[in-house]
Design a protein around this motif. Structure first.
Motif, PDB file in Angstrom:
ATOM      1  N   LEU A 185      -5.743  -0.283   9.573  1.00 41.29           N
ATOM      2  CA  LEU A 185      -4.605  -0.957   8.962  1.00 41.29           C
ATOM      3  C   LEU A 185      -5.103  -2.013   7.993  1.00 41.29           C
ATOM      4  CD1 LEU A 185      -1.427  -1.310   9.125  1.00 41.29           C
ATOM      5  CD2 LEU A 185      -1.943  -3.270  10.599  1.00 41.29           C
ATOM      6  N   ALA A 186      -4.592  -1.989   6.768  1.00 41.32           N
ATOM      7  CA  ALA A 186      -4.890  -3.030   5.784  1.00 41.32           C
ATOM      8  C   ALA A 186      -3.841  -4.127   5.902  1.00 41.32           C
ATOM      9  CB  ALA A 186      -4.895  -2.449   4.378  1.00 41.32           C
ATOM     10  N   LEU A 187      -4.282  -5.367   5.843  1.00 43.03           N
ATOM     11  CA  LEU A 187      -3.365  -6.507   5.860  1.00 43.03           C
ATOM     12  C   LEU A 187      -3.155  -7.017   4.443  1.00 43.03           C
ATOM     13  CD1 LEU A 187      -4.714  -8.566   8.908  1.00 43.03           C
ATOM     14  CD2 LEU A 187      -2.827  -6.920   8.877  1.00 43.03           C
ATOM     15  N   PRO A 188      -1.951  -7.473   4.117  1.00 39.35           N
ATOM     16  CA  PRO A 188      -1.740  -8.074   2.803  1.00 39.35           C
ATOM     17  C   PRO A 188      -2.462  -9.418   2.704  1.00 39.35           C
ATOM     18  CG  PRO A 188       0.212  -8.352   4.167  1.00 39.35           C
ATOM     19  CD  PRO A 188      -0.727  -7.471   4.942  1.00 39.35           C
ATOM     20  N   LYS A 189      -2.721  -9.837   1.476  1.00 39.59           N
ATOM     21  CA  LYS A 189      -3.354 -11.134   1.282  1.00 39.59           C
ATOM     22  C   LYS A 189      -2.392 -12.251   1.666  1.00 39.59           C
ATOM     23  CE  LYS A 189      -6.230 -12.045  -1.918  1.00 39.59           C
ATOM     24  NZ  LYS A 189      -6.876 -12.348  -3.211  1.00 39.59           N
ATOM     25  N   ARG A 190      -2.951 -13.307   2.261  1.00 37.76           N
ATOM     26  CA  ARG A 190      -2.147 -14.452   2.677  1.00 37.76           C
ATOM     27  C   ARG A 190      -1.538 -15.129   1.450  1.00 37.76           C
ATOM     28  NH1 ARG A 190      -5.687 -16.572   5.978  1.00 37.76           N
ATOM     29  NH2 ARG A 190      -4.814 -15.193   7.568  1.00 37.76           N
ATOM     30  N   VAL A 191      -0.278 -15.503   1.558  1.00 43.82           N
ATOM     31  CA  VAL A 191       0.422 -16.151   0.455  1.00 43.82           C
ATOM     32  C   VAL A 191      -0.067 -17.594   0.330  1.00 43.82           C
ATOM     33  CG1 VAL A 191       2.681 -16.732  -0.486  1.00 43.82           C
ATOM     34  CG2 VAL A 191       2.406 -14.658   0.888  1.00 43.82           C
ATOM     35  N   GLN A 192      -0.308 -18.015  -0.902  1.00 40.96           N
ATOM     36  CA  GLN A 192      -0.818 -19.349  -1.191  1.00 40.96           C
ATOM     37  C   GLN A 192       0.171 -20.104  -2.074  1.00 40.96           C
ATOM     38  OE1 GLN A 192      -3.577 -20.396   0.223  1.00 40.96           O
ATOM     39  NE2 GLN A 192      -4.308 -18.420   1.020  1.00 40.96           N
ATOM     40  N   PRO A 193       0.199 -21.452  -1.991  1.00 32.21           N
ATOM     41  CA  PRO A 193       1.063 -22.227  -2.891  1.00 32.21           C
ATOM     42  C   PRO A 193       0.820 -21.847  -4.346  1.00 32.21           C
ATOM     43  CG  PRO A 193       0.098 -23.649  -1.206  1.00 32.21           C
ATOM     44  CD  PRO A 193      -0.582 -22.315  -1.068  1.00 32.21           C
TER      45      PRO A 193
ATOM     46  N   GLY B 219      -1.356   2.840   4.612  1.00 33.80           N
ATOM     47  CA  GLY B 219      -1.925   2.157   5.765  1.00 33.80           C
ATOM     48  C   GLY B 219      -1.878   0.654   5.625  1.00 33.80           C
ATOM     49  N   LEU B 220      -0.861   0.160   4.911  1.00 35.87           N
ATOM     50  CA  LEU B 220      -0.703  -1.276   4.685  1.00 35.87           C
ATOM     51  C   LEU B 220       0.364  -1.835   5.620  1.00 35.87           C
ATOM     52  CD1 LEU B 220      -1.205  -3.864   2.900  1.00 35.87           C
ATOM     53  CD2 LEU B 220       0.669  -3.017   1.437  1.00 35.87           C
ATOM     54  N   ALA B 221       0.073  -2.968   6.249  1.00 36.64           N
ATOM     55  CA  ALA B 221       1.087  -3.656   7.044  1.00 36.64           C
ATOM     56  C   ALA B 221       2.176  -4.179   6.103  1.00 36.64           C
ATOM     57  CB  ALA B 221       0.460  -4.813   7.814  1.00 36.64           C
ATOM     58  N   THR B 222       3.422  -3.856   6.417  1.00 39.63           N
ATOM     59  CA  THR B 222       4.558  -4.328   5.635  1.00 39.63           C
ATOM     60  C   THR B 222       5.476  -5.147   6.534  1.00 39.63           C
ATOM     61  OG1 THR B 222       5.767  -2.272   6.069  1.00 39.63           O
ATOM     62  CG2 THR B 222       4.449  -2.383   4.033  1.00 39.63           C
TER      63      THR B 222
END
Length: 343
Positions: free
Chosen positions: A4-12, A129-132
């Motif tokens: 499973l691929a995780l999306p990049k963490r959201v940043q300010p 295979g991306l976490a949504t």
């Protein structure tokens, strides 16, 4: 997909792109988009309305090609961290065969929506295979007047910005009252809230596994029998009902479909969301239906969570590992749901 691929963490300072894969709710109610814009910007994020997001076709936000063009542009834009669906509908299935899954795989980012967006969650999971994220839409929960409900806000922040596991909680109060967007009645007062009843464990026990699912009607209408049907072996299944409030009798029929597919024997746990537009007596019947459908399979079943068409709404990352434990009355993710590392 085994990994499973995780999306990049959201940043300010990151961008949030508004897309309308299905119904034209954003174009019909622009004041809701502006309220949602205010919330997104209050998070320290940049808000961008994609070119076709406000389009108004006969029953969708433009043609399938226009709608998928917006999704592609949002994923391709390096300044965009979140691809946020305006609302659901019933025609996101028109995009499944048009999506560029290689593009999405090369640009993993938060993709969030609910209701018939279930179809796109299923497709992206199957082919990328991306976490949504099964979570609040902009035109509904994120445009709440006078402000986004606290539990909705806390859960979204934990999912988008958090660096650790998410522990979910039951709503102390909730609402399914509708104030007419067309007359802007939604800008005249807060919606009437009801006291939360807490979570309801229909079958007790513990479970740990990746969570997947979405809107029951969308799964059974548009995903069942398609190549996008998920592999639910050893998964925790998340189910919720649309605002059309299918009767307990209809839900029983849908769950029979799932049983006949072997789903109840495949999954390790079930989480069922609070229904919208149900009378209290019908809620009790619904939980009996769900209890009966999972009788004897030996899995924990947690009902009345806030991840559906009522408000507040939790943000649940599909595909990631979660835990259920009736003894500790707990439900949450096992680890962080985003990453600082490019997939």
């Amino acid at each position: 997909m085994t990994t499973l691929a995780l999306p990049k963490r959201v940043q300010p300072g990151d961008g949030v792109a508004l897309v309308s894969p299905s119904w034209f709710g954003a174009g019909a109610f622009p004041h809701r988009v502006e309220r949602g814009r205010g919330y997104i910007e209050s998070l320290g994020l940049h808000f961008e309305v994609m070119p076709n997001a406000l389009a108004k076709g006969q029953w969708t936000a433009g043609s399938p090609e226009e709608r998928v063009e917006d999704v592609h542009a949002a994923f391709a834009d390096p300044d965009i961290a979140v691809v946020l669906c305006a609302i659901g509908g019933n025609h996101s299935n028109e995009l499944v065969d048009l999506l560029d899954y290689d593009l999405i795989r090369a640009n993993p980012k938060v993709f969030q929506g609910l209701s018939d967006i279930t179809v796109l969650h299923s497709a992206i999971h199957r082919y990328v295979g991306l976490a949504t994220f099964y979570g609040p839409a902009l035109v509904t929960s994120l445009a709440e007047y006078p402000s986004v409900l606290k539990l909705t806000d806390r859960s979204l922040r934990a999912a988008w910005f958090g660096e650790g596991p998410i522990d979910y909680e039951a709503a102390t109060e909730w609402t399914d009252e509708f104030l007419d967007f067309g007359t802007k009645e939604d800008l005249t007062r807060t919606r009437r809230m009801q006291a939360g009843q807490g979570w309801n464990w229909l079958h007790r026990g513990t479970a740990r596994g990746p969570i997947f699912g979405g809107c029951l009607e969308s799964l059974c209408w548009h995903v069942k029998g398609s190549p996008e049907w998920p592999d639910l072996r050893d998964c925790v299944l998340l189910l919720e009902l649309s605002e059309e409030a299918p009767s307990p009798a209809s839900v029983a029929s849908y769950l029979t479909d799932l049983r006949r597919l072997g789903v109840m024997e495949q999954i390790c746990g079930l989480v069922f969301s609070r229904p919208m537009n149900y009378e209290p007596d019908d809620v009790a019947v619904l939980w009996n239906v769900v209890r009966d459908a999972t009788q004897g399979v030996g899995i924990p079943v947690l009902a009345n969570i806030d991840c559906g068409h009522t408000d507040p709404m939790l943000t649940v990352p599909l595909g990631v590992e979660v835990h259920l434990d009736s003894e500790t009355n707990s439900f949450g993710t096992v680890a962080a749901v985003t990453t600082d590392v490019q997939s």
